[in-house]
Design a protein around this motif. Structure first.
Motif, short mmCIF file in Angstrom:
data_model
loop_
_atom_site.label_atom_id
_atom_site.label_comp_id
_atom_site.label_asym_id
_atom_site.label_seq_id
_atom_site.Cartn_x
_atom_site.Cartn_y
_atom_site.Cartn_z
N ILE A 181 -13.84 -8.61 -51.85
CA ILE A 181 -14.54 -7.32 -51.95
C ILE A 181 -13.64 -6.32 -52.66
O ILE A 181 -12.47 -6.17 -52.31
N ALA A 182 -14.18 -5.66 -53.66
CA ALA A 182 -13.45 -4.62 -54.39
C ALA A 182 -14.20 -3.30 -54.25
O ALA A 182 -15.43 -3.27 -54.25
N VAL A 183 -13.46 -2.21 -54.13
CA VAL A 183 -14.04 -0.88 -54.02
C VAL A 183 -13.71 -0.11 -55.29
O VAL A 183 -12.55 -0.01 -55.69
N TYR A 184 -14.74 0.44 -55.92
CA TYR A 184 -14.59 1.20 -57.16
C TYR A 184 -14.95 2.66 -56.93
O TYR A 184 -15.91 2.97 -56.21
N GLU A 185 -14.21 3.55 -57.56
CA GLU A 185 -14.60 4.95 -57.56
C GLU A 185 -15.85 5.12 -58.41
O GLU A 185 -16.04 4.43 -59.40
N ILE A 186 -16.69 6.04 -58.00
CA ILE A 186 -17.88 6.34 -58.79
C ILE A 186 -17.52 7.48 -59.73
O ILE A 186 -17.49 8.65 -59.36
N GLY A 212 -15.68 10.30 -49.66
CA GLY A 212 -16.48 10.29 -50.88
C GLY A 212 -17.32 9.04 -50.99
O GLY A 212 -17.40 8.24 -50.05
N HIS A 213 -17.95 8.87 -52.13
CA HIS A 213 -18.82 7.73 -52.36
C HIS A 213 -18.17 6.74 -53.33
O HIS A 213 -17.49 7.13 -54.27
N TYR A 214 -18.42 5.47 -53.07
CA TYR A 214 -17.83 4.38 -53.84
C TYR A 214 -18.90 3.33 -54.13
O TYR A 214 -20.00 3.37 -53.58
N ILE A 215 -18.53 2.39 -54.98
CA ILE A 215 -19.31 1.18 -55.15
C ILE A 215 -18.47 0.02 -54.62
O ILE A 215 -17.33 -0.18 -55.04
N ALA A 216 -19.02 -0.72 -53.66
CA ALA A 216 -18.36 -1.92 -53.13
C ALA A 216 -19.02 -3.14 -53.77
O ALA A 216 -20.24 -3.30 -53.67
N GLN A 217 -18.23 -3.97 -54.42
CA GLN A 217 -18.74 -5.16 -55.07
C GLN A 217 -18.02 -6.38 -54.50
O GLN A 217 -16.86 -6.29 -54.11
N TYR A 218 -18.71 -7.48 -54.44
CA TYR A 218 -18.10 -8.65 -53.81
C TYR A 218 -18.43 -9.91 -54.60
O TYR A 218 -19.40 -9.98 -55.36
N VAL A 219 -17.60 -10.91 -54.38
CA VAL A 219 -17.84 -12.27 -54.86
C VAL A 219 -17.75 -13.18 -53.65
O VAL A 219 -16.76 -13.16 -52.92
N PRO A 220 -18.78 -13.96 -53.36
CA PRO A 220 -18.73 -14.86 -52.19
C PRO A 220 -17.78 -16.01 -52.41
O PRO A 220 -17.40 -16.30 -53.55
N SER A 231 -23.47 -5.83 -55.21
CA SER A 231 -22.83 -4.53 -55.08
C SER A 231 -23.69 -3.61 -54.23
O SER A 231 -24.91 -3.82 -54.09
N GLU A 232 -23.05 -2.60 -53.68
CA GLU A 232 -23.76 -1.64 -52.84
C GLU A 232 -22.99 -0.34 -52.83
O GLU A 232 -21.76 -0.33 -52.85
N GLU A 233 -23.71 0.78 -52.84
CA GLU A 233 -23.03 2.06 -52.73
C GLU A 233 -22.50 2.23 -51.31
O GLU A 233 -23.18 1.90 -50.33
N ALA A 234 -21.29 2.74 -51.22
CA ALA A 234 -20.64 2.91 -49.93
C ALA A 234 -20.11 4.33 -49.81
O ALA A 234 -19.91 5.01 -50.82
N ALA A 235 -19.89 4.76 -48.59
CA ALA A 235 -19.41 6.12 -48.36
C ALA A 235 -18.32 6.12 -47.31
O ALA A 235 -18.35 5.36 -46.34
N VAL A 236 -17.35 7.00 -47.52
CA VAL A 236 -16.31 7.28 -46.54
C VAL A 236 -16.44 8.75 -46.17
O VAL A 236 -16.50 9.61 -47.06
N GLY A 237 -16.53 9.03 -44.89
CA GLY A 237 -16.72 10.42 -44.46
C GLY A 237 -18.06 10.59 -43.78
O GLY A 237 -18.51 9.74 -43.00
N ALA A 238 -18.75 11.68 -44.13
CA ALA A 238 -19.97 12.05 -43.42
C ALA A 238 -21.09 11.02 -43.58
O ALA A 238 -21.90 10.85 -42.67
N ASP A 239 -21.15 10.34 -44.70
CA ASP A 239 -22.23 9.38 -44.95
C ASP A 239 -21.82 7.95 -44.62
O ASP A 239 -22.52 7.00 -44.99
N ASN A 240 -20.72 7.77 -43.92
CA ASN A 240 -20.18 6.42 -43.70
C ASN A 240 -21.12 5.55 -42.88
O ASN A 240 -21.74 6.00 -41.92
#
Length: 329
Positions: A181-186, A212-220, A231-240
Motif C-alpha cells: 500500500i502506498a499513500v500519495y499526496e493529492i 488532510g486528504h490522500y490517495i491510497a493505492q495498493y497492489v495485492p 485506489s481509494e481516497e483517504a483522509a487523516v484528521g476530521a474525515d478519517n
C-alpha cells in the motif's frame, strides 16, 4: 498541511439566480443576457502556501473577460460555514464588492483585471489540513444566465494522525497479508508519502501523517487481484475512516516497479519466504502459485507485484484542481 494537500475541483451546484445575486438583482437588466460560464476566466491564489488557524489570508483574484462585450457590475458573494472554508466577504475584495452601494467591477471585452481580497482561516481547518475558498461570480443587475464558481486552496499545518486499513478476502472476510500500500499526496505532483504492507491479519497502518486528504493505492500479493479498483481516497484528521481493500484469487497482471519518491521496496528475488512476516516476502518472478482454498492465507511463494501501473493513477488523480463550477441561473 505541508503534505496531504486536498485540492478539490469546483463542485457543480445548481442555484437560482435570485440566490446567487443575494437579492441584488434589479427587475430590469441594464445589460444583454450574458453567460458568464463561457465568457469569464478567474484565477484565485493564496499569498502563502500554508497557514495556521486564525490567520488572515490575502488572495489575488485575476479576472479576464473573454466575451465580445464589456461587463458592468461584476461581483462575487461571500463564503464560510464549512469547517475548512475561508471566512470572507466580498466587501474585502475590492471592486468585486457586492454590497448595495458598491457598483461592482467594470471590465471591457478582452480585458484582464486583478484585485486583492482577504479572509480568515478558521481554527477548525487544522483538522482537515487545508483551507479553501469557493467564489461564485455574477452581475449585480441579474443579467447573467450562468454563474461560475472558482476555487483555490492552501495548506493548514497542525494536526497529525494515523491512517489504517485492511486487505480482505472478499469471499470470507479474512485478512490477507503481503499487499503493498502506498499513500500519495493529492496535489498536481502527487508525490508518494509512504509505503507499507499488510500484516498476517491483513491490517496496515501509516502513523504520523499530517491531517488532510490522500490517495491510497495498493497492489495485492501474487495470486490475488482487486475487486473494486486499486485506489481509494483517504483522509487523516476530521474525515478519517479505515480503508478496506477487497481482493480475490486471480492474477493482477501488474509488473513490479518501485514507486518513485517512496521509501525503497526490495524487488522480488529468487528466495521464497519460509515464515509469515508483516514485511514484503519476495519470491521467484514468473512462477505460478499453487492453488489454495480461499482461507484468507497466501501462497508460500508470495510475489509482491509493484506499484508501476498505479503510479499513473497517483499522478493523474486531481490533476486539475482549480476548476470552475457551472451554476445555471
Amino acid at each position: 498541511m505541508p503534505h496531504g494537500l486536498f485540492r478539490r475541483a469546483a463542485v457543480p451546484v445548481v442555484l437560482a439566480a435570485s440566490l446567487l445575486t443575494g437579492g441584488l438583482a434589479s427587475p430590469a437588466s441594464a445589460q444583454e443576457p450574458v453567460d458568464l460560464c463561457e465568457t469569464l476566466a478567474v484565477t484565485i491564489t493564496f499569498d502563502d502556501a500554508a497557514y495556521a488557524g486564525g490567520d488572515t489570508a490575502t488572495l489575488t483574484i485575476t479576472v479576464t473577460n473573454n466575451g465580445p462585450n464589456a461587463l458592468q457590475g461584476l461581483t462575487t458573494g461571500s463564503g464560510g460555514g464549512q469547517p475548512n472554508e475561508l471566512v470572507w466577504d466580498s466587501s474585502n475584495w475590492g471592486e468585486l464588492d457586492s454590497t448595495d452601494d458598491a457598483p461592482g467591477m467594470s471590465i471591457g471585452a478582452g480585458e484582464t483585471r486583478t484585485v486583492a481580497g482577504t479572509g480568515l482561516v478558521p481554527a477548525t481547518a487544522a483538522d482537515y489540513g487545508n483551507v479553501y475558498v469557493l467564489a461564485p461570480f455574477l452581475l449585480k443587475d441579474g443579467s447573467n444566465t450562468c454563474s461560475p464558481a472558482f476555487t483555490a486552496e492552501a495548506d493548514v499545518a497542525g494536526k497529525v494522525g494515523d491512517l489504517t486499513g485492511k486487505a480482505v478476502n472478499v469471499r470470507n472476510g479474512a485478512g490477507v497479508r503481503g499487499a503493498i500500500i502506498a499513500v500519495y499526496e493529492i496535489s498536481e505532483e502527487s508525490p508518494c508519502r509512504a509505503v507499507t504492507t499488510s500484516g498476517a491479519d491483513g491490517v496496515f497502518t501509516f502513523t504520523g501523517l499530517p491531517a488532510g486528504h490522500y490517495i491510497a493505492q495498493y497492489v495485492p500479493p501474487h495470486g490475488w487481484r482487486g475487486t473494486e479498483g486499486y485506489s481509494e481516497e483517504a483522509a487523516v484528521g476530521a474525515d478519517n475512516r479505515p480503508l478496506t481493500f477487497r481482493i480475490e484469487r486471480g492474477a493482477s497482471g501488474i509488473p513490479y516497479e518501485s514507486p518513485a519518491g517512496c521509501p525503497d521496496i526490495a524487488p522480488p528475488t529468487s528466495a521464497p519466504p519460509t515464515t509469515s512476516t508483516a514485511g514484503i516476502a519476495p519470491a521467484a518472478q514468473g512462477r505460478t502459485a499453487p492453488a489454495l482454498a480461499d482461507t484468507g492465507g497466501v501462497p508460500t511463494e508470495l510475489v509482491p507485484v509493484g506499484l508501476g501501473l498505479l503510479l499513473a493513477g497517483g499522478a493523474a488523480v486531481h490533476a486539475a484542481r482549480r476548476g470552475r463550477a457551472r451554476h445555471p441561473a
